[in-house]
Design an enzyme around this catalytic site. Structure first.
Site, mmCIF file in Angstrom:
data_model
loop_
_atom_site.group_PDB
_atom_site.id
_atom_site.type_symbol
_atom_site.label_atom_id
_atom_site.label_comp_id
_atom_site.label_asym_id
_atom_site.label_seq_id
_atom_site.Cartn_x
_atom_site.Cartn_y
_atom_site.Cartn_z
ATOM 1 C CG HIS A 24 -6.550 39.388 -35.214
ATOM 2 N ND1 HIS A 24 -5.214 39.211 -35.175
ATOM 3 C CD2 HIS A 24 -6.780 40.595 -34.663
ATOM 4 C CE1 HIS A 24 -4.645 40.254 -34.608
ATOM 5 N NE2 HIS A 24 -5.577 41.105 -34.281
ATOM 6 C CG HIS A 78 -2.975 50.568 -30.989
ATOM 7 N ND1 HIS A 78 -3.186 50.764 -32.330
ATOM 8 C CD2 HIS A 78 -2.888 49.220 -30.823
ATOM 9 C CE1 HIS A 78 -3.224 49.581 -32.936
ATOM 10 N NE2 HIS A 78 -3.055 48.635 -32.057
ATOM 11 C CD GLU A 80 -5.585 45.487 -33.468
ATOM 12 O OE1 GLU A 80 -4.375 45.742 -33.286
ATOM 13 O OE2 GLU A 80 -5.981 44.435 -34.022
ATOM 14 C CG ASP A 82 -6.484 44.878 -28.865
ATOM 15 O OD1 ASP A 82 -6.561 45.725 -29.765
ATOM 16 O OD2 ASP A 82 -5.409 44.333 -28.540
ATOM 17 C CG HIS A 145 0.437 46.285 -34.670
ATOM 18 N ND1 HIS A 145 -0.422 45.386 -35.271
ATOM 19 C CD2 HIS A 145 -0.215 46.726 -33.579
ATOM 20 C CE1 HIS A 145 -1.518 45.251 -34.567
ATOM 21 N NE2 HIS A 145 -1.422 46.043 -33.523
ATOM 22 C CG ASP A 164 -0.640 46.370 -29.594
ATOM 23 O OD1 ASP A 164 -1.257 45.949 -28.590
ATOM 24 O OD2 ASP A 164 -1.212 46.652 -30.659
ATOM 25 C CE1 TYR A 192 0.485 41.308 -28.466
ATOM 26 C CE2 TYR A 192 2.208 42.580 -29.516
ATOM 27 C CZ TYR A 192 0.900 42.441 -29.114
ATOM 28 O OH TYR A 192 0.000 43.433 -29.387
ATOM 29 C CG HIS A 225 -1.781 43.179 -25.146
ATOM 30 N ND1 HIS A 225 -3.139 42.987 -24.982
ATOM 31 C CD2 HIS A 225 -1.637 43.746 -26.365
ATOM 32 C CE1 HIS A 225 -3.774 43.429 -26.056
ATOM 33 N NE2 HIS A 225 -2.896 43.901 -26.903
HETATM 34 FE FE1 FEO Z 1 -2.896 46.386 -31.912
HETATM 35 FE FE2 FEO Z 1 -3.372 45.122 -28.772
HETATM 36 O O1 FEO Z 1 -3.808 45.956 -30.384
#
Ligand code: FEO
Length: 402
Positions: A24, A78, A80, A82, A145, A164, A192, A225
């Site tokens: 994004h 989380h 989100e 991904d 986040h 994250d 990041y 990640h």
């Molecule tokens: Fe907030 Fe890696 O997703």
């Protein structure tokens, strides 16, 4: 021990995304990973899932260790997509006894998947769940986040699963921080932070303080990640401490776009002024730098000098887009000034100054505006601006270090 095993019975079962190049609007030129972790205990527990496109990788990695139907608990740190994009498919495949999430996590899962029938087990900060020989401790990290974000701490093993936080968009078949050059990891961790977490500096300060007070015996930090920290835990914690405090280097960024090279000539002259003061500068022509790489440099810079000519009573579109992006990330603790050329209406400096004030950065100077092409006297003024800012940034750096 398998090279993907964090500790006996705790396995990485995530996915490596070698190809993703855009997150994004954040350029992920090194790809990324979606980390998920499987704990083999009396209650087999999966921590996090992966992006939907990588569901097969997750299930393949789980099957190498255990039949997915034997998973009892699924922890969602989380929501989100991904990390939770494959949640519906994983829930169907494993049918867990508990779907463990934060209070905000439950709301976010319902809003995304609309499944009232899943076996939610809502945990708050300080709650624990025994999974056999191990105990999982939960810590809500709201707005780090997303509202739903939380950490899970495997107490006996000293592994903090941080979603994250402490992540890096870095595709690698290596799983740990001692297997990849530290500079590569820290560059990606900084990128990041600058592009995902920067705006939450005050919350990160509170979180670091809270984790410090808890006196956890952290042997590993396992983000969702990139690589897992087991050797350089202090390095990443110190870096987060510095970044969240707004600590800066004695460095200026001259961020500009140019139409017919007049604004560029001003940029070069301003850089000359900084150099005369012995302050390191980087010229950031927005035509050739991606916004997310610029933000990584902004994170550590002490001064920002923004330049754009006037176009149609506004700014050049790359500068306008960059300012919108940077404003959302709330940089702090920087001196800033603006410059630009114009032909007739000449709003550029006023608009750039407005942006600097909106970001609550310290406006160092009223800015420099030049009609069409700079004269030698105009360029002298640019050199003078660089020199004055250079001196100021050196003094500020000295104060910071004292
Ligand atoms: Fe907030 Fe890696 O997703």
């Amino acid at each position: 021990m398998d090279h993907r095993e964090l500790a006996k019975g705790i396995h990485w079962v995530g996915a490596i995304d070698w190809d993703v190049r855009d997150f994004h609007g954040y350029s992920t030129l090194a790809g990324t990973t979606y980390n998920a972790f499987l704990i083999i205990d009396e209650k087999v527990t999966l921590i996090d899932t992966v992006k939907r496109s990588h569901l097969d990788d997750l299930m393949f990695h789980v099957r190498e260790i255990i039949d997915p139907e034997k998973i009892d608990y699924l922890v969602v740190n989380h929501v989100e997509l991904d990390h939770a994009g494959s949640l519906a498919e994983v829930m169907d495949a494993i049918k867990p006894e508990k779907l463990i999430c934060s209070p905000m996590g439950e709301k976010a899962i319902l809003d995304h998947f609309h499944r009232e029938d899943w076996p939610y087990e809502v945990v708050k900060s300080g709650d624990t769940i025994s999974i056999g020989e191990r105990t999982l401790y939960f810590l809500e990290t709201r707005m780090l986040h997303w509202p739903d974000s939380m950490f899970t701490y495997a107490m006996e093993d000293g592994i903090l699963f941080t979603s994250d936080a402490f992540g890096q968009h870095l595709a690698t078949s290596e799983r740990f921080d001692d297997q990849v050059p530290l500079s590569v990891i820290m560059d990606q961790a900084a990128k990041y932070y600058a592009n995902i977490l920067y705006l939450y500096n005050p919350l990160i300060r509170k979180l670091l303080a809270k984790v410090g007070e808890m006196n956890l015996d952290i042997k590993m930090i396992a983000p969702d990640h990139g690589v897992i920290f087991r050797k350089h835990i202090d390095d990443i914690l110190h870096a987060y401490d510095d970044w969240s405090r707004g600590k800066f280097d004695e460095k200026a960024l001259i961020i500009y776009d140019t139409m017919w090279h007049s604004t560029e000539k001003m940029a070069v002259a301003i850089a000359r002024g900084f150099e005369q003061e012995g302050v390191f500068t980087e010229m950031i022509n927005l035509k050739v730098h991606h916004r997310s790489d610029v933000m990584t440099k902004v994170l550590k810079a002490g001064a920002l000098v923004l330049g754009s000519p006037t176009l149609n009573n506004g700014l050049l579109p790359r500068m306008a887009g960059f300012l919108m992006y940077m404003r959302g990330l709330k940089p702090q603790n920087k001196l800033a000034a603006s410059f630009g050329s114009f032909g007739w209406s000449g709003e550029c400096v006023k608009l750039l100054n407005q942006s600097i004030e909106d970001m609550k950065l310290e406006l160092f100077d009223e800015g420099l505006r030049v009609k069409y092409v700079p004269t030698d006297a105009d360029l002298d003024s640019c050199v003078d601006l660089g020199r004055r800012m250079g001196k100021a940034i050196r003094e500020r750096k000295q104060e910071q270090d004292d």
